[in-house]
Design an enzyme around this catalytic site. Sequence first.
Site, PDB file in Angstrom:
ATOM      1  CD  GLU A 145      -3.032  -1.089   2.176  1.00  0.00           C
ATOM      2  OE1 GLU A 145      -3.971  -1.436   1.921  1.00  0.00           O
ATOM      3  OE2 GLU A 145      -2.417  -0.875   3.458  1.00  0.00           O
ATOM      4  CG  HIS A 177     -15.970  -6.371   6.211  1.00  0.00           C
ATOM      5  ND1 HIS A 177     -15.668  -6.014   7.520  1.00  0.00           N
ATOM      6  CD2 HIS A 177     -14.814  -6.279   5.523  1.00  0.00           C
ATOM      7  CE1 HIS A 177     -14.631  -5.452   7.350  1.00  0.00           C
ATOM      8  NE2 HIS A 177     -14.100  -5.701   6.200  1.00  0.00           N
ATOM      9  CG  HIS A 178     -15.476 -12.855   6.875  1.00  0.00           C
ATOM     10  ND1 HIS A 178     -15.790 -13.829   6.232  1.00  0.00           N
ATOM     11  CD2 HIS A 178     -16.917 -12.654   7.610  1.00  0.00           C
ATOM     12  CE1 HIS A 178     -16.921 -14.385   6.372  1.00  0.00           C
ATOM     13  NE2 HIS A 178     -17.681 -13.402   7.250  1.00  0.00           N
ATOM     14  CD  GLU A 179      -9.792  -6.839   9.018  1.00  0.00           C
ATOM     15  OE1 GLU A 179      -8.537  -7.435   9.211  1.00  0.00           O
ATOM     16  OE2 GLU A 179      -9.776  -5.756   8.130  1.00  0.00           O
ATOM     17  CG  HIS A 204      -9.614  -5.035   0.713  1.00  0.00           C
ATOM     18  ND1 HIS A 204      -9.955  -3.465   0.773  1.00  0.00           N
ATOM     19  CD2 HIS A 204     -10.489  -5.486  -0.315  1.00  0.00           C
ATOM     20  CE1 HIS A 204     -10.671  -3.185  -0.397  1.00  0.00           C
ATOM     21  NE2 HIS A 204     -11.269  -4.341  -1.006  1.00  0.00           N
ATOM     22  CD  GLU A 239      -7.007  -2.227  -0.144  1.00  0.00           C
ATOM     23  OE1 GLU A 239      -7.109  -1.058   0.357  1.00  0.00           O
ATOM     24  OE2 GLU A 239      -6.510  -3.156   1.009  1.00  0.00           O
ATOM     25  CD  GLU A 291      -8.430   1.464   2.603  1.00  0.00           C
ATOM     26  OE1 GLU A 291      -7.722   1.022   3.506  1.00  0.00           O
ATOM     27  OE2 GLU A 291      -9.109   0.785   1.663  1.00  0.00           O
TER      28      GLU A 291
END
Length: 699
Positions: free
Chosen positions: A169, A408-410, A478, A497, A503
Amino acid sequence: MKKLSLFLFLFSGIIVQAQSILSPSKNISLEFKLSNEGKPTYKVVYKTKEVIKESTLGITLKDNQALENGFSVLKQETKAVNEPWNPVLGEQATIQNKYNQVTYYLSQKATNRKINIIFKVYDEGVAFRYEFPKQESLNYFIISDEKTEFNLVENHKAFWIPGDYDSQEYAYNETKISEIDNSKLDLNNGIGVKSIASQSRVQSPLMMKSPNGIYINIFEAAVVNYPIMHLDVDTKNYSLKSNLVPNAIGDKAYLQTPCVSPWRTIMVSNDARDIVGSKMILNLNEPSKIEDTSWIKPMKYVGVWWEMHVGKATWDYAGSQNAQNAADGQLKPSGKHGATTANTKRYIDFAAKHGFDGVLVEGWNVGWEDWFGNWKENVFDFVTPYPDFNLKEVNDYAKSKGIKMIMHHETSGSVANYERHLDRAFELMQQFGYPAVKSGYVGRIIPRGEFHDGQTMVNHFNFVAQRAADYKLMVNSHESSRPTGYNRTYPNYIAAEAARGNEFNAWSVGNPPMHETILPFTRLLGGPMDYTPGIFEIKMSYYDATKKEQVHTTLAKQLALYVTMYSPLQMAADLPENYERHPDAFQFIKDVAVNWDNSIYLEAEPGEYLTVARKTKGKDEWFIGAITDEKARKTEVKLYFLTKGKKYKATIYEDGKDADWEKNPKSYAIKTIQVTSNSKIKLNLANGGGTAISFTLVD
């Protein structure tokens, strides 16, 4: 295929003179030979110009003699391949997989071990891999290093990010090869976890341009059961060497014969469009292992997400760690939680009203209060919602509106915990009809000591896609390792991602305007990217007068990104109310397709500009996206790709006359004209700007 011309001179079973294999167009030549010491080497020539000088190949093994010299050639096999195939989702309906191949079967006299080196020569470049056949003298083994070299001819201009084992990133640096130096970077860039171990290590794909205008890209394809390859740079001799990401105890890869390495790729052309439009990485992956792909569908979605990045809401329910530790041990609401039943219904209504397919909700499940930065293992169970989020009520409401919910799975980087809960989490998705999951890997990895780019994590990311396919679910990862074309093999791995996304513009130094002109030449070569474009409220001071952060584009460029940044999963990332204030510009996001029959790269220069035309899947409808870097740009595009003899309405969304990404980013204009395949359209792109155009048939 025309019979290859072989120049052989055998001495003690060792080839000492080069053998050549040509690309189908004959523009690229790959030369292979063994040195007097039996060391494999290769070089690449493009239109009589050497682009990769003689470079060595080889593998070193832990506790065993290296597979790097003492070889002789037992035999070789050649073949020509031309096998078109149809991707489930993609930039074009049919992809041509055309190349010439040669396999060298090598034997190491001292150990009696066998290794094969396979070369594929395409019109856009060269690919090669190591193959380890089943054999008595080599069964289980550990790779400690890979000795692959890419010796460059000149001091090219390079677009690079540091060789960080845990993150891609980063904003790209544009320097000469000789100027690559991670120690000179400002790492106050919003990245939470960094693992940069070398001053001169960079990540692949590495995009370069020679002084005489030849474009070169070094990358890899089909990374399966193997670590990601980074590149160690010799800044004085312009040489690149493979660097495999280690595991927690320093080993690189655990393998058993028969097995193969990933493909190492070298793309080369004097036209940048050949690089950015190449499908070589996809072609080098295995065909789909999913027989029935009817459930894999493109999606355009909105979601409870951007409001957390701009500080309007939070992922957690209780706020700070102290807020959850009340006397009764219960979570106490902070009042800022974004993923509430009521707020989600608002997004569902918006999606239904404007024709979107799905709604993503982040922060719906318990556990967000105290995990970040704590390297905590058991954070989420992926099935328990916060008190203010009613799974059944939300699902029933979405179903009544014809909207699909995106899970969504963080994982919090706790991969061991995620794998323990994976089947229960997927069963919950099936129960409530979720077709897709967005997974996240923020933070340091657990098992502790592993890197995001190591063999263990590569296997995990691939396994999640495989297991999701068993449940007929799509995956958008991501903070994962960057894709290398595995979405051909598991097309339910619909997006990732794995680069610096939109973001970062909300709360960090952001992404410079040239960023989006480089990503198609690097990250997107490996597969679709969930970049989350479409931000209309560009300056963060709108939400907080003290904030100086902003999206580093014009509004019109945010529209163009839907065409230039390919993904079959595209988010309209801004808040519903921001779109409602600009219904005319929002129309393009509603109209633009996400799955295509054809894509034509009209103009391309990494770090400067990109113009792409794409045809909607199954329709005589086209879209153009044109973007530029910090500099304003004027150009003209010819519409030869439109169907001859037909008329189209072109709706042009362009930068306003006074638009500027920094000074006046929201200035835009919309106009409509009638065009044919003989028409031309002049584009005026502001600093950091863009143009988006839709073409629909005139009745």
